[in-house]
Design a protein around this motif. Structure first.
Motif, PDB file in Angstrom:
ATOM      1  N   TRP A   7       0.802  -1.216   0.000  1.00 14.25           N
ATOM      2  CA  TRP A   7       0.000   0.000   0.000  1.00 14.25           C
ATOM      3  C   TRP A   7       0.842   1.276   0.000  1.00 14.25           C
ATOM      4  CZ3 TRP A   7      -1.002   4.089   3.318  1.00 14.25           C
ATOM      5  CH2 TRP A   7      -2.120   4.856   3.016  1.00 14.25           C
ATOM      6  N   PRO A   8       1.841   1.433   0.865  1.00 13.26           N
ATOM      7  CA  PRO A   8       2.633   2.670   0.829  1.00 13.26           C
ATOM      8  C   PRO A   8       3.321   2.905  -0.518  1.00 13.26           C
ATOM      9  CG  PRO A   8       3.049   1.503   2.863  1.00 13.26           C
ATOM     10  CD  PRO A   8       2.250   0.586   1.989  1.00 13.26           C
ATOM     11  N   GLY A   9       3.771   1.843  -1.145  1.00 10.54           N
ATOM     12  CA  GLY A   9       4.404   1.985  -2.462  1.00 10.54           C
ATOM     13  C   GLY A   9       3.439   2.480  -3.519  1.00 10.54           C
ATOM     14  N   LYS A  28      -7.237   8.562   2.990  1.00 12.97           N
ATOM     15  CA  LYS A  28      -8.439   8.658   3.831  1.00 12.97           C
ATOM     16  C   LYS A  28      -9.082   7.299   4.080  1.00 12.97           C
ATOM     17  CE  LYS A  28      -9.556  13.425   2.822  1.00 12.97           C
ATOM     18  NZ  LYS A  28     -10.535  14.352   2.271  1.00 12.97           N
ATOM     19  N   VAL A  29      -8.824   6.324   3.231  1.00 17.42           N
ATOM     20  CA  VAL A  29      -9.369   4.975   3.415  1.00 17.42           C
ATOM     21  C   VAL A  29      -8.244   3.971   3.686  1.00 17.42           C
ATOM     22  CG1 VAL A  29     -11.464   5.385   2.092  1.00 17.42           C
ATOM     23  CG2 VAL A  29      -9.425   4.547   0.920  1.00 17.42           C
ATOM     24  N   ALA A  30      -7.197   4.452   4.355  1.00 16.20           N
ATOM     25  CA  ALA A  30      -6.045   3.604   4.667  1.00 16.20           C
ATOM     26  C   ALA A  30      -6.459   2.392   5.483  1.00 16.20           C
ATOM     27  CB  ALA A  30      -5.004   4.408   5.432  1.00 16.20           C
ATOM     28  N   GLU A  35       0.219   0.910   8.053  1.00 15.70           N
ATOM     29  CA  GLU A  35       0.484   1.324   6.674  1.00 15.70           C
ATOM     30  C   GLU A  35       0.726   2.825   6.592  1.00 15.70           C
ATOM     31  OE1 GLU A  35      -1.785  -1.032   7.312  1.00 15.70           O
ATOM     32  OE2 GLU A  35      -1.005  -2.692   6.137  1.00 15.70           O
ATOM     33  N   LEU A  36      -0.007   3.598   7.384  1.00  9.13           N
ATOM     34  CA  LEU A  36       0.200   5.046   7.384  1.00  9.13           C
ATOM     35  C   LEU A  36       1.586   5.405   7.916  1.00  9.13           C
ATOM     36  CD1 LEU A  36      -3.312   6.160   8.604  1.00  9.13           C
ATOM     37  CD2 LEU A  36      -2.306   6.659   6.377  1.00  9.13           C
ATOM     38  N   ARG A  37       2.027   4.707   8.948  1.00 13.03           N
ATOM     39  CA  ARG A  37       3.375   4.952   9.477  1.00 13.03           C
ATOM     40  C   ARG A  37       4.434   4.570   8.439  1.00 13.03           C
ATOM     41  NH1 ARG A  37       2.448   8.407  13.423  1.00 13.03           N
ATOM     42  NH2 ARG A  37       1.220   7.549  15.100  1.00 13.03           N
ATOM     43  N   ALA A  38       4.191   3.490   7.711  1.00 13.23           N
ATOM     44  CA  ALA A  38       5.125   3.086   6.652  1.00 13.23           C
ATOM     45  C   ALA A  38       5.158   4.140   5.544  1.00 13.23           C
ATOM     46  CB  ALA A  38       4.721   1.728   6.087  1.00 13.23           C
ATOM     47  N   LEU A  39       3.996   4.726   5.243  1.00 17.37           N
ATOM     48  CA  LEU A  39       3.948   5.795   4.239  1.00 17.37           C
ATOM     49  C   LEU A  39       4.732   7.014   4.720  1.00 17.37           C
ATOM     50  CD1 LEU A  39       2.921   7.020   1.606  1.00 17.37           C
ATOM     51  CD2 LEU A  39       0.839   7.674   2.818  1.00 17.37           C
ATOM     52  N   ALA A  65      -7.362   9.459  13.487  1.00 20.89           N
ATOM     53  CA  ALA A  65      -8.686   8.841  13.417  1.00 20.89           C
ATOM     54  C   ALA A  65      -8.618   7.334  13.661  1.00 20.89           C
ATOM     55  CB  ALA A  65      -9.327   9.128  12.068  1.00 20.89           C
ATOM     56  N   LEU A  66      -7.624   6.679  13.087  1.00 21.56           N
ATOM     57  CA  LEU A  66      -7.511   5.230  13.247  1.00 21.56           C
ATOM     58  C   LEU A  66      -6.890   4.820  14.579  1.00 21.56           C
ATOM     59  CD1 LEU A  66      -6.395   4.158   9.674  1.00 21.56           C
ATOM     60  CD2 LEU A  66      -8.589   3.734  10.765  1.00 21.56           C
TER      61      LEU A  66
END
Length: 75
Positions: A7-9, A28-30, A35-39, A65-66
């Motif tokens: 996903w981050p890629g 917004k739909v992570a 995955e957000l931290r990896a991004l 939010a998550l």
């Protein structure tokens, strides 16, 4: 051994292609905070952090939010 998410890629590819609006929509739909931290790490590694303030804000908003104990998405 854990597998890394693709996903981050995919989000990085959208940003490199010059489509921050699509990247924000995907952020917004992570799937999860992981995955957000990896991004975030990928953005820093590619020296792209801060280039798109809206993207940085979307990542921060999605993480908060998550991260809430009662805020989660069903599979």
């Amino acid at each position: 051994m854990s597998q890394s998410s693709a996903w981050p890629g995919k989000i990085m590819a959208l940003l490199r292609a010059g489509n921050p609006a699509a990247a924000i929509a995907q952020i917004k739909v992570a799937p999860s905070v992981r995955e957000l931290r990896a991004l975030e790490k990928a953005l820093v590694a590619a020296q792209l952090a801060g280039r798109w303030p809206d993207v940085d804000a979307a990542v921060a908003d999605s993480v908060s939010a998550l991260s809430g104990p009662r805020l989660h998405r069903s599979p």
